[in-house]
Design a protein around this motif. Structure first.
Motif, PDB file in Angstrom:
ATOM      1  N   PRO A 187       6.308  18.422  -7.065  1.00 18.77           N
ATOM      2  CA  PRO A 187       5.187  18.475  -6.110  1.00 18.77           C
ATOM      3  C   PRO A 187       3.973  17.662  -6.593  1.00 18.77           C
ATOM      4  CG  PRO A 187       6.015  20.691  -6.491  1.00 18.77           C
ATOM      5  CD  PRO A 187       6.713  19.785  -7.465  1.00 18.77           C
ATOM      6  N   ASN A 188       3.795  17.623  -7.906  1.00 18.12           N
ATOM      7  CA  ASN A 188       2.656  16.870  -8.450  1.00 18.12           C
ATOM      8  C   ASN A 188       2.846  15.356  -8.261  1.00 18.12           C
ATOM      9  OD1 ASN A 188       1.658  19.329  -9.216  1.00 18.12           O
ATOM     10  ND2 ASN A 188       2.121  19.086 -11.389  1.00 18.12           N
ATOM     11  N   LYS A 189       4.108  14.921  -8.337  1.00 21.64           N
ATOM     12  CA  LYS A 189       4.386  13.492  -8.140  1.00 21.64           C
ATOM     13  C   LYS A 189       3.891  13.034  -6.767  1.00 21.64           C
ATOM     14  CE  LYS A 189       8.463  12.640 -10.971  1.00 21.64           C
ATOM     15  NZ  LYS A 189       9.879  12.260 -10.946  1.00 21.64           N
ATOM     16  N   LEU A 190       4.179  13.846  -5.778  1.00 19.87           N
ATOM     17  CA  LEU A 190       3.773  13.511  -4.418  1.00 19.87           C
ATOM     18  C   LEU A 190       2.250  13.454  -4.302  1.00 19.87           C
ATOM     19  CD1 LEU A 190       4.407  13.014  -1.424  1.00 19.87           C
ATOM     20  CD2 LEU A 190       4.384  15.496  -1.120  1.00 19.87           C
ATOM     21  N   LEU A 191       1.578  14.426  -4.807  1.00 17.10           N
ATOM     22  CA  LEU A 191       0.130  14.496  -4.723  1.00 17.10           C
ATOM     23  C   LEU A 191      -0.518  13.320  -5.454  1.00 17.10           C
ATOM     24  CD1 LEU A 191      -2.310  16.062  -3.721  1.00 17.10           C
ATOM     25  CD2 LEU A 191      -2.241  17.410  -5.813  1.00 17.10           C
ATOM     26  N   LEU A 192      -0.036  12.976  -6.642  1.00 14.52           N
ATOM     27  CA  LEU A 192      -0.585  11.850  -7.404  1.00 14.52           C
ATOM     28  C   LEU A 192      -0.319  10.511  -6.689  1.00 14.52           C
ATOM     29  CD1 LEU A 192       0.314  12.983 -11.047  1.00 14.52           C
ATOM     30  CD2 LEU A 192      -1.956  12.932  -9.988  1.00 14.52           C
ATOM     31  N   ALA A 193       0.848  10.380  -6.065  1.00 17.14           N
ATOM     32  CA  ALA A 193       1.172   9.157  -5.326  1.00 17.14           C
ATOM     33  C   ALA A 193       0.248   9.006  -4.112  1.00 17.14           C
ATOM     34  CB  ALA A 193       2.632   9.175  -4.887  1.00 17.14           C
ATOM     35  N   VAL A 194      -0.038  10.124  -3.438  1.00 24.74           N
ATOM     36  CA  VAL A 194      -0.943  10.075  -2.282  1.00 24.74           C
ATOM     37  C   VAL A 194      -2.347   9.662  -2.727  1.00 24.74           C
ATOM     38  CG1 VAL A 194      -2.097  11.509  -0.542  1.00 24.74           C
ATOM     39  CG2 VAL A 194       0.356  11.709  -0.860  1.00 24.74           C
ATOM     40  N   VAL A 195      -2.827  10.181  -3.833  1.00 22.76           N
ATOM     41  CA  VAL A 195      -4.159   9.837  -4.350  1.00 22.76           C
ATOM     42  C   VAL A 195      -4.207   8.356  -4.731  1.00 22.76           C
ATOM     43  CG1 VAL A 195      -5.773  10.248  -6.248  1.00 22.76           C
ATOM     44  CG2 VAL A 195      -4.722  12.190  -5.097  1.00 22.76           C
ATOM     45  N   ASP A 196      -3.147   7.848  -5.381  1.00 16.86           N
ATOM     46  CA  ASP A 196      -3.103   6.425  -5.736  1.00 16.86           C
ATOM     47  C   ASP A 196      -3.078   5.534  -4.484  1.00 16.86           C
ATOM     48  OD1 ASP A 196      -3.186   6.859  -8.446  1.00 16.86           O
ATOM     49  OD2 ASP A 196      -0.997   6.768  -8.706  1.00 16.86           O
ATOM     50  N   THR A 197      -2.323   5.940  -3.481  1.00 15.26           N
ATOM     51  CA  THR A 197      -2.235   5.180  -2.237  1.00 15.26           C
ATOM     52  C   THR A 197      -3.586   5.144  -1.526  1.00 15.26           C
ATOM     53  OG1 THR A 197       0.094   5.773  -1.975  1.00 15.26           O
ATOM     54  CG2 THR A 197      -1.039   4.985  -0.008  1.00 15.26           C
ATOM     55  N   LEU A 198      -4.286   6.279  -1.523  1.00 16.88           N
ATOM     56  CA  LEU A 198      -5.622   6.309  -0.921  1.00 16.88           C
ATOM     57  C   LEU A 198      -6.578   5.353  -1.650  1.00 16.88           C
ATOM     58  CD1 LEU A 198      -6.151  10.118  -0.142  1.00 16.88           C
ATOM     59  CD2 LEU A 198      -5.889   8.246   1.487  1.00 16.88           C
ATOM     60  N   GLY A 199      -6.456   5.292  -2.955  1.00 19.66           N
ATOM     61  CA  GLY A 199      -7.292   4.375  -3.741  1.00 19.66           C
ATOM     62  C   GLY A 199      -6.994   2.917  -3.381  1.00 19.66           C
ATOM     63  N   ALA A 200      -5.706   2.576  -3.261  1.00 21.08           N
ATOM     64  CA  ALA A 200      -5.322   1.210  -2.909  1.00 21.08           C
ATOM     65  C   ALA A 200      -5.785   0.851  -1.494  1.00 21.08           C
ATOM     66  CB  ALA A 200      -3.805   1.039  -3.023  1.00 21.08           C
ATOM     67  N   LEU A 201      -5.644   1.798  -0.574  1.00 30.18           N
ATOM     68  CA  LEU A 201      -6.096   1.564   0.804  1.00 30.18           C
ATOM     69  C   LEU A 201      -7.611   1.355   0.850  1.00 30.18           C
ATOM     70  CD1 LEU A 201      -3.935   4.145   2.810  1.00 30.18           C
ATOM     71  CD2 LEU A 201      -3.799   1.656   2.917  1.00 30.18           C
ATOM     72  N   THR A 202      -8.328   2.131   0.064  1.00 30.38           N
ATOM     73  CA  THR A 202      -9.782   1.996   0.011  1.00 30.38           C
ATOM     74  C   THR A 202     -10.183   0.612  -0.495  1.00 30.38           C
ATOM     75  OG1 THR A 202     -10.039   4.373  -0.352  1.00 30.38           O
ATOM     76  CG2 THR A 202     -11.883   2.985  -0.960  1.00 30.38           C
ATOM     77  N   GLU A 203      -9.522   0.130  -1.530  1.00 28.34           N
ATOM     78  CA  GLU A 203      -9.815  -1.206  -2.055  1.00 28.34           C
ATOM     79  C   GLU A 203      -9.516  -2.287  -1.013  1.00 28.34           C
ATOM     80  OE1 GLU A 203      -7.776  -1.868  -5.740  1.00 28.34           O
ATOM     81  OE2 GLU A 203      -8.666  -0.097  -6.682  1.00 28.34           O
ATOM     82  N   GLU A 204      -8.393  -2.171  -0.326  1.00 27.74           N
ATOM     83  CA  GLU A 204      -8.013  -3.158   0.687  1.00 27.74           C
ATOM     84  C   GLU A 204      -9.000  -3.161   1.851  1.00 27.74           C
ATOM     85  OE1 GLU A 204      -5.729  -6.234   2.329  1.00 27.74           O
ATOM     86  OE2 GLU A 204      -5.782  -5.401   0.318  1.00 27.74           O
ATOM     87  N   ILE A 205      -9.405  -1.978   2.278  1.00 28.56           N
ATOM     88  CA  ILE A 205     -10.382  -1.897   3.371  1.00 28.56           C
ATOM     89  C   ILE A 205     -11.713  -2.512   2.933  1.00 28.56           C
ATOM     90  CG2 ILE A 205     -11.785  -0.290   4.742  1.00 28.56           C
ATOM     91  CD1 ILE A 205      -9.257   1.495   4.913  1.00 28.56           C
ATOM     92  N   GLY A 206     -12.107  -2.294   1.699  1.00 26.01           N
ATOM     93  CA  GLY A 206     -13.330  -2.901   1.172  1.00 26.01           C
ATOM     94  C   GLY A 206     -13.241  -4.427   1.171  1.00 26.01           C
ATOM     95  N   ARG A 207     -12.090  -4.959   0.756  1.00 23.13           N
ATOM     96  CA  ARG A 207     -11.880  -6.414   0.756  1.00 23.13           C
ATOM     97  C   ARG A 207     -11.936  -6.970   2.178  1.00 23.13           C
ATOM     98  NH1 ARG A 207      -8.193  -9.892   1.872  1.00 23.13           N
ATOM     99  NH2 ARG A 207      -6.619  -8.356   2.385  1.00 23.13           N
ATOM    100  N   ILE A 208     -11.299  -6.280   3.120  1.00 21.09           N
ATOM    101  CA  ILE A 208     -11.295  -6.713   4.517  1.00 21.09           C
ATOM    102  C   ILE A 208     -12.715  -6.685   5.081  1.00 21.09           C
ATOM    103  CG2 ILE A 208     -10.547  -6.091   6.853  1.00 21.09           C
ATOM    104  CD1 ILE A 208      -7.875  -5.172   5.580  1.00 21.09           C
ATOM    105  N   ASN A 209     -13.485  -5.654   4.758  1.00 20.18           N
ATOM    106  CA  ASN A 209     -14.876  -5.577   5.228  1.00 20.18           C
ATOM    107  C   ASN A 209     -15.711  -6.729   4.673  1.00 20.18           C
ATOM    108  OD1 ASN A 209     -14.595  -3.335   6.864  1.00 20.18           O
ATOM    109  ND2 ASN A 209     -15.176  -1.883   5.265  1.00 20.18           N
ATOM    110  N   SER A 210     -15.515  -7.073   3.418  1.00 24.86           N
ATOM    111  CA  SER A 210     -16.254  -8.195   2.821  1.00 24.86           C
ATOM    112  C   SER A 210     -15.920  -9.504   3.530  1.00 24.86           C
ATOM    113  CB  SER A 210     -15.923  -8.322   1.333  1.00 24.86           C
ATOM    114  OG  SER A 210     -16.378  -7.211   0.626  1.00 24.86           O
ATOM    115  N   GLU A 211     -14.641  -9.740   3.783  1.00 28.21           N
ATOM    116  CA  GLU A 211     -14.229 -10.950   4.495  1.00 28.21           C
ATOM    117  C   GLU A 211     -14.778 -10.976   5.922  1.00 28.21           C
ATOM    118  OE1 GLU A 211     -10.012 -11.579   4.308  1.00 28.21           O
ATOM    119  OE2 GLU A 211      -9.994 -11.621   2.118  1.00 28.21           O
TER     120      GLU A 211
END
Length: 153
Positions: free
Chosen positions: A25-49
């Motif tokens: 169960p922890n694997k799933l939760l940690l993967a979701v947190v990492d994915t949210l971090g990656a999505l946040t970075e991508e959205i930030g890059r898209i906003n800058s562009e």
């Protein structure tokens, strides 16, 4: 709190819980947190562009307005010049364009009646006087060579 701050907060919570990565169960939760971090970075890059593109579009729009004003100014000068030229070009009512004849008026050699000759009559080669019936031959063979544009009738 913006998206980046929320993502960092969730990551901090996950680290604070000291979740073991080996537990399923922890694997799933940690993967979701990492994915949210990656999505946040991508959205930030898209906003800058998007902001950079918006700035370029605004600058281009300003330049286009300047160019449009310049063209309108040049057009105003051209309109004034064209008005002077139009008076010179209208030396005869029978001409629509330089090479296009709407109608031509001549006097009959026999009776003096004014005859209106259309473009069709010019190409037909002859016209009859409506008053006396005299047939007038139209010879356009010299018209192309003549610099003044007149024809022999």
């Amino acid at each position: 709190m913006n998206l980046s701050e929320r993502s960092a907060y969730l990551k901090g919570l996950a680290e604070g819980l000291e979740l073991e990565a080996d537990v399923k169960p922890n694997k799933l939760l940690l993967a979701v947190v990492d994915t949210l971090g990656a999505l946040t970075e991508e959205i930030g890059r898209i906003n800058s562009e998007a902001e950079a593109l918006s700035s370029k579009i605004s600058a281009t729009d300003d330049r286009l307005e300047e160019f449009e004003d310049l063209l309108l100014t040049v057009g105003e000068f051209d309109d004034d010049d064209d008005d002077d030229d139009d008076d010179d070009d209208e030396w005869c009512d029978c001409y629509d364009d330089e090479d296009e004849i709407e109608e031509l008026k001549i006097d009959c050699a026999k009776c003096g009646e004014e005859i209106v000759i259309s473009e069709d009559h010019l190409f037909a080669g002859s016209v009859k006087c409506p008053k006396c019936g005299e047939k007038l031959e139209i010879d356009l063979s010299d018209a192309d060579d003549d610099d003044e544009g007149s024809s022999e009738f």
